[in-house]
Design an enzyme around this catalytic site. Structure first.
Site, PDB file in Angstrom:
ATOM      1  N   TRP A 102      -5.484 -15.076   0.830  1.00  0.00           N
ATOM      2  CA  TRP A 102      -3.560 -15.187   0.168  1.00  0.00           C
ATOM      3  C   TRP A 102      -3.281 -15.256   1.897  1.00  0.00           C
ATOM      4  O   TRP A 102      -1.697 -15.752   1.964  1.00  0.00           O
ATOM      5  CB  TRP A 102      -3.676 -13.353  -0.148  1.00  0.00           C
ATOM      6  CG  TRP A 102      -4.656 -13.390  -1.889  1.00  0.00           C
ATOM      7  CD1 TRP A 102      -5.353 -12.660  -1.512  1.00  0.00           C
ATOM      8  CD2 TRP A 102      -4.323 -14.470  -2.333  1.00  0.00           C
ATOM      9  NE1 TRP A 102      -5.964 -13.268  -3.041  1.00  0.00           N
ATOM     10  CE2 TRP A 102      -5.159 -14.406  -3.312  1.00  0.00           C
ATOM     11  CE3 TRP A 102      -3.044 -15.504  -2.820  1.00  0.00           C
ATOM     12  CZ2 TRP A 102      -5.464 -14.808  -5.037  1.00  0.00           C
ATOM     13  CZ3 TRP A 102      -3.249 -16.084  -4.138  1.00  0.00           C
ATOM     14  CH2 TRP A 102      -4.307 -15.637  -4.431  1.00  0.00           C
ATOM     15  N   ASP A 172       2.077  -8.196   3.686  1.00  0.00           N
ATOM     16  CA  ASP A 172       1.570  -8.445   2.160  1.00  0.00           C
ATOM     17  C   ASP A 172       0.175  -7.283   1.627  1.00  0.00           C
ATOM     18  O   ASP A 172      -0.278  -7.244   1.722  1.00  0.00           O
ATOM     19  CB  ASP A 172       0.852  -9.617   1.651  1.00  0.00           C
ATOM     20  CG  ASP A 172       0.654  -9.962  -0.057  1.00  0.00           C
ATOM     21  OD1 ASP A 172       0.846  -8.510  -0.732  1.00  0.00           O
ATOM     22  OD2 ASP A 172      -0.473 -11.078  -0.281  1.00  0.00           O
ATOM     23  N   LYS A 196      -2.086  -4.709  -9.736  1.00  0.00           N
ATOM     24  CA  LYS A 196      -3.340  -4.231  -8.959  1.00  0.00           C
ATOM     25  C   LYS A 196      -3.502  -2.464  -8.718  1.00  0.00           C
ATOM     26  O   LYS A 196      -4.148  -1.316 -10.213  1.00  0.00           O
ATOM     27  CB  LYS A 196      -3.919  -4.594  -7.696  1.00  0.00           C
ATOM     28  CG  LYS A 196      -3.853  -6.032  -7.841  1.00  0.00           C
ATOM     29  CD  LYS A 196      -4.196  -6.930  -6.356  1.00  0.00           C
ATOM     30  CE  LYS A 196      -4.098  -8.276  -6.638  1.00  0.00           C
ATOM     31  NZ  LYS A 196      -5.107  -8.899  -7.469  1.00  0.00           N
TER      32      LYS A 196
END
Length: 367
Positions: A102, A172, A196
């Site tokens: 990511w 992030d 999540k």
């Protein structure tokens, strides 16, 4: 009612209490005679839900007054572009630390906007660890420093964050937001896809220091933090159902005792599974180095492809889902986000021990 033991990496498990409350309010939200999906996003009923979600997050994370909370769309992936478009002017450089797929994707998008540099990376070691803070070669004049706080694919997590001084730290936190206490004031921007720890997919939370929000008419409106801040994240029609469920998850988090109590639970959950790995005499092998282990995503392998395949087959038959590792690296992965109960982690650890015993017994018979 049958409920599986859900270890999916995202979209992930939601608290049962949240789902039950949503079910009870499904046809009549806020005594409106309508479902939340039918409400106008300009209505008083939805405004109450919307503002309650923002206020609850501020309370849970102790967000200072000089920060704006935005509820946006496009996932963390859109933030990969929005952040450099809003924070990276011509003549400046954005610094990135690579700790997994990511962060690589975030860097790829930033390169399309302006100058970037990688100031630390664990790529050469297959992302098995988080770089040490002292090894970061930060440019003191950087527009910002970007990190990914938790790496879902490789199972690593930052324990201590870089001290960046005047350089805004951008994180992030899609896979570990609200999982432990953090000092928001140390960050310029925190962003997170909700699917999540915060709610369902479709909503992205952005916590941004107000001085980083600047008027820039050259940025398309939907990608401009200033536009969203001025409109309380209601510039266009928002994902109303996702925001409603976000508000319920945040209320649930308060009822659990807040972030401090949730962090204690997460540490206990992770210890149960890591103990099963560490006590297996190498039958289960963790991907991450011990001092970089994630409390959210536990990644591990078995001695052979045959053992791994058999494990994943039998664990699914036993009522566990989501244990396959990411398709890019294989192996196994248990994602134990906030809503995953301790009992499910204990049951998984028990299954792992029993599978190891049975597999070894079978091998012994064959030999």
């Amino acid at each position: 009612m049958k409920r599986t033991r859900n270890f999916n990496a995202g979209p992930a498990a939601l608290p049962l209490e949240v789902l039950q409350r949503a079910q009870n309010e499904w046809l009549n939200i806020e005594d409106s005679g309508m479902s939340v999906m039918e409400l106008s996003h300009r209505s008083a009923e939805f405004e109450k839900i919307h503002n309650r979600a923002i206020q609850s997050l501020k309370e849970l994370m102790d967000i200072p007054e000089n920060y704006e909370v935005l509820l946006l769309q496009g996932g963390a992936s859109l933030q990969f572009s929005m952040i450099p478009m809003n924070l990276l002017p011509e003549g400046k450089r954005a610094d990135y630390i690579l700790t997994g797929s990511w962060s690589e994707k975030a860097l790829k998008e930033a390169k399309k906007v302006g100058e970037t540099a990688v100031v630390a990376s664990s790529k050469d070691d297959k992302y098995t660890f988080i770089p040490k803070v002292e090894d970061i070669k930060l440019n003191e004049d950087a527009a910002y420093l970007h990190i990914t706080s938790n790496n879902t694919i490789y199972g690593t997590q930052w324990k201590d964050f870089p001290q960046t001084g005047r350089v805004p730290l951008v994180a992030d936190m899609s896979s570990d937001i609200l999982s432990k206490k953090i000092d928001v004031s140390k960050f310029g921007i925190i962003y997170a896809g909700a699917q999540k720890n915060l709610g369902p997919s479709g909503i992205t939370v952005v916590i941004i220091r107000k001085d980083l929000i600047t008027d820039n008419d050259s940025i398309p409106s939907m990608l401009n933090y200033s536009i969203h801040a001025k409109n309380n994240s209601l510039y266009n029609t928002p994902p109303t159902l996702a925001i409603y469920l976000l508000s319920l998850v945040l209320e649930w988090a308060k009822e659990q005792g807040g972030v401090g109590k949730i962090a204690e639970n997460n540490e206990e959950k992770a210890k149960v599974i890591y103990d099963a790995i560490d006590g297996s005499d190498g039958f289960y092998k963790g991907h991450a180095q011990p001092d970089s282990r994630s409390l959210m995503n536990i990644t591990f392998t078995l001695p052979s492809e045959e053992a791994e395949s058999q494990f994943l087959k039998e664990v699914k038959q036993a009522g566990f889902v989501g244990l396959n590792g990411h398709r890019s690296i294989g192996g196994c992965r248990a994602s134990i986000y906030n809503a995953v109960p301790l009992s499910h982690c204990q049951e998984l650890a028990d299954f792992m021990k029993k599978f190891q015993e049975a597999f070894k017994a079978k091998e012994a018979q064959i030999s």
